[in-house]
Design an enzyme around this catalytic site. Structure first.
Site, PDB file in Angstrom:
ATOM      1  N   THR A 555       0.833  -1.204   0.000  1.00  0.00           N
ATOM      2  CA  THR A 555       0.000   0.000   0.000  1.00  0.00           C
ATOM      3  C   THR A 555       0.867   1.254   0.000  1.00  0.00           C
ATOM      4  O   THR A 555       2.099   1.178   0.029  1.00  0.00           O
ATOM      5  CB  THR A 555      -0.902   0.033   1.243  1.00  0.00           C
ATOM      6  OG1 THR A 555      -0.112   0.382   2.407  1.00  0.00           O
ATOM      7  CG2 THR A 555      -1.572  -1.309   1.483  1.00  0.00           C
ATOM      8  N   LYS A 579       6.784   4.029   0.721  1.00  0.00           N
ATOM      9  CA  LYS A 579       7.940   4.881   1.029  1.00  0.00           C
ATOM     10  C   LYS A 579       7.785   5.671   2.324  1.00  0.00           C
ATOM     11  O   LYS A 579       8.746   6.286   2.798  1.00  0.00           O
ATOM     12  CB  LYS A 579       8.174   5.868  -0.127  1.00  0.00           C
ATOM     13  CG  LYS A 579       8.647   5.215  -1.400  1.00  0.00           C
ATOM     14  CD  LYS A 579       8.733   6.185  -2.534  1.00  0.00           C
ATOM     15  CE  LYS A 579       7.402   6.424  -3.171  1.00  0.00           C
ATOM     16  NZ  LYS A 579       6.880   5.263  -3.903  1.00  0.00           N
ATOM     17  N   GLY A 664      -1.010   2.402 -14.239  1.00  0.00           N
ATOM     18  CA  GLY A 664      -0.476   2.049 -12.919  1.00  0.00           C
ATOM     19  C   GLY A 664       0.858   2.691 -12.604  1.00  0.00           C
ATOM     20  O   GLY A 664       1.566   2.258 -11.696  1.00  0.00           O
ATOM     21  N   LYS A 682      12.063   9.791  -2.283  1.00  0.00           N
ATOM     22  CA  LYS A 682      13.044   8.853  -2.814  1.00  0.00           C
ATOM     23  C   LYS A 682      14.471   9.360  -2.639  1.00  0.00           C
ATOM     24  O   LYS A 682      15.356   8.599  -2.225  1.00  0.00           O
ATOM     25  CB  LYS A 682      12.751   8.580  -4.294  1.00  0.00           C
ATOM     26  CG  LYS A 682      11.465   7.801  -4.536  1.00  0.00           C
ATOM     27  CD  LYS A 682      11.166   7.632  -6.019  1.00  0.00           C
ATOM     28  CE  LYS A 682       9.889   6.846  -6.248  1.00  0.00           C
ATOM     29  NZ  LYS A 682       9.544   6.697  -7.668  1.00  0.00           N
TER      30      LYS A 682
END
Length: 815
Positions: A555, A579, A664, A682
């Site tokens: 998720t 993340k 996606g 990131k």
């Protein structure tokens, strides 16, 4: 002469008794048979329960007595022709009348003596053997019922049996000299003491009866018939992969039976050992199965460990203090007190510093032992030279057993390493100089996990079982399940990994199956499952307490990532593409890293940056090898790269973003990608992996979207605002086109600072000509100062993200 013994499970019903009779008749074809019988299955437990109820003046024992009387009468009517029932029914009724009288006495006196308990507990074997004897007469078999109480002489001290072998052997040899029959039927378990008072040989004593007869008559072998195919490498009820052993030694059998292998009563081996009488453990219901042979030598050349077993009903007693150090005779006093109280010590361990002694005893003897020891050492305790005895409960002993363990180095290391890797804490260790047994005390809740872990380590084809609990089964999660199903056999055949999915959850439902979820029909089963609950999901994973458990988060939920610390603190590994945890406050990120080290769990998040690309792994290897990162430049958003690769002004910007969503490539909320927050997270993760202590707010962000669109409350509103800003997007594209450049959303880390934003890159730049959703990372280091180390490839999409998660799962499997 054949000596056979049949246990209670073999005699549980008339149908089973008929099956036993066929086995005995087959043996009668070759020789005389002495057959020893236990009580019908469950009867002895009922007899003792009734005695305890009667002692408490609880007359509910009468209903249980009536039930057992009816059961025995029905067995007679099922097994014996009507014309021959009268005599045996009278004998059975007589036995139950005696039982009724005994229980009435216990009830009226409100007292249950050891003597009465022994008398009562032996009725089951008398009843079963009388009925079976009559059954064989109805089959026209020459049979003789033998009252073992007239032959076996013993005394009981606190359930510890001492057989008078001189008298017993004389009685048995004389009886069988004087009496001839085709079949001798003997009740097991029962005996008498030197004064002729009925006694017993201890629970499981029917095995012992058969062994005593075999030893006295010096036969070649004894056959113990039970409901399993021999002695197993571990308890098959707890370890599904356990298998029957073909051949073990007396010593191995003794160790295994002492440590909880219920197939054989431990004292059974005593009368057989010196005379080299073999024992076969066989299955009543599969009489042709070879079972397990117990003999002088195990004759096995390929297995270092014979079996794994455990004892549950124990408690630890620990005594410690400076007053023990260097004091001669302290241990003698300690164990002498236990001897005087008739308390058996199951395990002993003492620190070389002599500062403490730790023992394990039966749980019902622990309080008695503590009281006796505290009283005996009252003076030392009063002067605080030693502490009062401490009792630790909820513990069990697990043991590795094998004759050849002493010939192999490193077994104890493998044992403790396997347990440690699954966060199974060891409270005490004991190993004799013979090295035939290595025992460890662990928490009772960890027994099943420990047995399966050790069995996998020492007995199974080199393979490893991974137990997955997956939350998030949408785009990425669905692809992951497809990949797991497709590669199931390959993983087992090539990598020796058995990967099972035991738990699934989405935002609405959650599903568990301890045998493994059917990955062919998981969607339908999940739809019918219970309501999702994060706390209950975690509690279930923790309760199952399985080795090599992995929580997989597919998720982007901050609520889910908040549970990582709980999973890791219970030695449950975490694999995630989410993340948020690694981009959270540095303190929380650091805490997760510390938990992985402290509890031996893995925390893998390769897909946090670059989906399936080995970006984090490459960076970690650079740092671990001693290289220093000087600069990182990267295109880290597959979604933004897809958008700007496909936007040329001919189609509205919002349409390209919609396509990226459908493919996606973006998060469910595309603002996360287009705002640069995702890229900022990131580069923050890469910065932290490089050794920097940065926070998300330290990342400089150059937004190309309007504040209105960034602050929009829904996807519908967001796309509406993108339509309104179309002129700005065309202008950005046109400027780049005029400069013969491409638009790329770039992340950069240099001199301890990080920033993200839209940039124009020329045709010669490594970032140019990135196709589709590709990511690229340039690592400039002390070893790669001019020409960077480059990682490049597809960095977005459900398939590649799922494959990255899959790779992390495999990495744990190979650990």
């Amino acid at each position: 002469m054949h000596i056979l013994k049949f246990g209670g499970s073999s005699l549980a019903t008339p149908e089973r008794i008929k099956l036993v009779a066929k086995t005995i008749q087959k043996h009668l074809e070759n020789d005389t048979v002495v057959s020893v019988f236990s009580a019908f299955g469950g009867v002895t437990n009922d007899l003792l329960l009734m005695a305890e109820l009667a002692e408490k003046e609880d007359d509910s024992y009468k209903a249980i007595l009536a039930k057992n009387e009816k059961r025995h009468f029905e067995a007679v009517k099922e097994l014996i022709p009507v014309t021959a029932q009268s005599a045996i029914l009278s004998k059975v009724k007589n036995q139950f009348n005696r039982l009724e009288t005994l229980y009435e006495g216990v009830f009226l006196l409100n007292e249950l003596s050891d003597k009465t308990k022994h008398v009562i507990s032996g009725f089951g074997e008398i009843l079963s053997s009388l009925i079976i004897s009559e059954y064989f007469k109805s089959l026209k078999v020459d049979s003789l019922w033998v009252d073992s109480r007239d032959l076996i002489v013993c005394k009981n001290v606190n359930e510890k049996v001492q057989v008078n072998y001189t008298k017993t052997n004389f009685n048995l040899t004389e009886f069988f000299k004087k009496n001839k029959s085709e079949l001798f039927i003997v009740p097991g378990f029962v005996a008498k003491n030197d004064l002729g008072v009925p006694s017993t040989l201890g629970r499981g004593g029917s095995d012992f009866t058969a062994a005593i007869i075999a030893g006295a008559l010096e036969v070649d072998q004894v056959l113990i018939y039970t409901d399993v195919n021999g002695m197993f490498t571990a308890n098959p009820n707890l370890v599904p992969q356990a298998y029957a052993l073909k051949n073990i030694s007396y010593e191995e059998a003794m160790e295994l039976s002492h440590f909880g292998a219920k197939v054989l009563y431990p004292p059974t081996l005593q009368p057989l050992l010196d005379k080299n009488i073999e024992i076969y453990i066989k299955n009543t219901f599969e009489p042709d199965n070879p079972g397990t042979l117990i003999s002088k030598s195990s004759e096995r050349n390929f297995r270092w460990v014979t079996g794994i077993t455990h004892i549950d009903s124990i408690k630890l007693l620990n005594i410690e203090g400076s007053g023990m150090v260097g004091i001669p005779g302290f241990s003698k006093r300690f164990f002498e007190i236990l001897f005087q109280e008739n308390i058996n010590v199951v395990l002993i361990t003492q620190a070389s510093s002599e500062h403490s002694i730790c023992i394990a005893v039966k749980d019902d003897e622990a309080e008695k032992a503590k009281e006796a020891l505290d009283e005996a050492f009252e003076v030392e305790i009063g002067y605080k030279k030693i502490k009062p005895v401490e009792i630790e409960d909820n513990v069990s002993i697990i043991a590795l057993v094998g004759d050849r363990m002493k010939s192999h180095h490193g077994l104890s290391g493998k044992m403790f390493s396997a347990l440690g890797n699954n966060n199974i804490n060891i409270r005490a260790i004991a190993q004799g100089s013979s090295e035939r047994n290595i025992s460890a005390v662990i928490s009772k809740k960890d027994v099943v996990k420990a047995l399966n872990t050790l069995h996998e380590q020492f007995f199974e084809v080199p393979s490893k079982e991974l137990n997955l609990f997956i939350t998030g089964v949408g785009n990425v999660g669905g692809k992951l399940l497809d990949q797991l199903k497709k590669q199931e056999q390959y993983l087992l055949d090539k990598l020796r990994l058995k990967v099972r999915v035991l738990g699934l959850s989405n935002s609405r439902k959650m599903l568990f199956d301890e045998d493994g979820i059917d990955l062919q029909n998981w969607e339908g089963n999940l739809a019918q499952a219970e309501t999702a609950d994060k706390q209950k999901f975690f509690d279930k994973v923790k309760e199952l307490n399985l080795r090599n458990s992995i929580f997989v988060d597919n998720t982007a939920s901050p609520d889910i990532s908040g549970w990582y610390k709980d999973y890791l603190a219970n030695s449950i590994s975490v694999v995630t593409c989410n993340k948020i945890a690694c981009a959270d406050a540095f303190e929380n990120y650091q805490n997760l890293q510390n938990l992985t080290r402290e509890y031996g769990a893995s925390f893998l998040y390769e897909t946090n940056v670059g989906a399936g690309l080995p970006i984090i792994d490459t960076l970690q290897n650079l740092v671990a090898s001693g290289d220093r990162i000087t600069k990182i430049q990267a295109v880290l958003s597959g979604s933004l790269n897809f958008v700007f690769n496909n936007y040329d002004g001919s189609e509205p910007f919002y349409k390209v973003v919609e396509t990226a969503m459908k493919e996606g490539f973006t998060e469910p909320d595309p603002k996360i990608d287009l705002s640069g927050v995702d890229v900022a997270r990131k580069i923050l993760i890469l910065a932290r992996e490089s050794g920097l202590q940065l926070e998300l707010e330290d990342i400089e962000r150059d937004d190309f979207l309007s504040q209105k669109s960034l602050n929009s409350e829904s996807n519908e509103k967001f796309f509406e605002l993108l339509k309104q800003d179309e002129a700005e997007f065309k202008k950005m594209y046109q400027n780049a086109e005029n400069n013969k450049s491409e638009l790329k959303y770039v992340a950069q880390l240099e001199d301890g600072k990080a920033k993200v934003g839209l940039q124009e890159v020329g045709a010669q730049h490594p970032f140019a000509n990135l196709s589709g959703s590709d990511n690229i990372v340039l690592f400039f280091t002390e070893r790669y100062p001019e020409q960077p180390l480059i990682v490049k490839g597809a960095g977005a999409g459900a398939e590649v993200t799922a494959s990255g998660i899959f790779a992390d799962i495999i990495r744990i499997g190979k650990k």
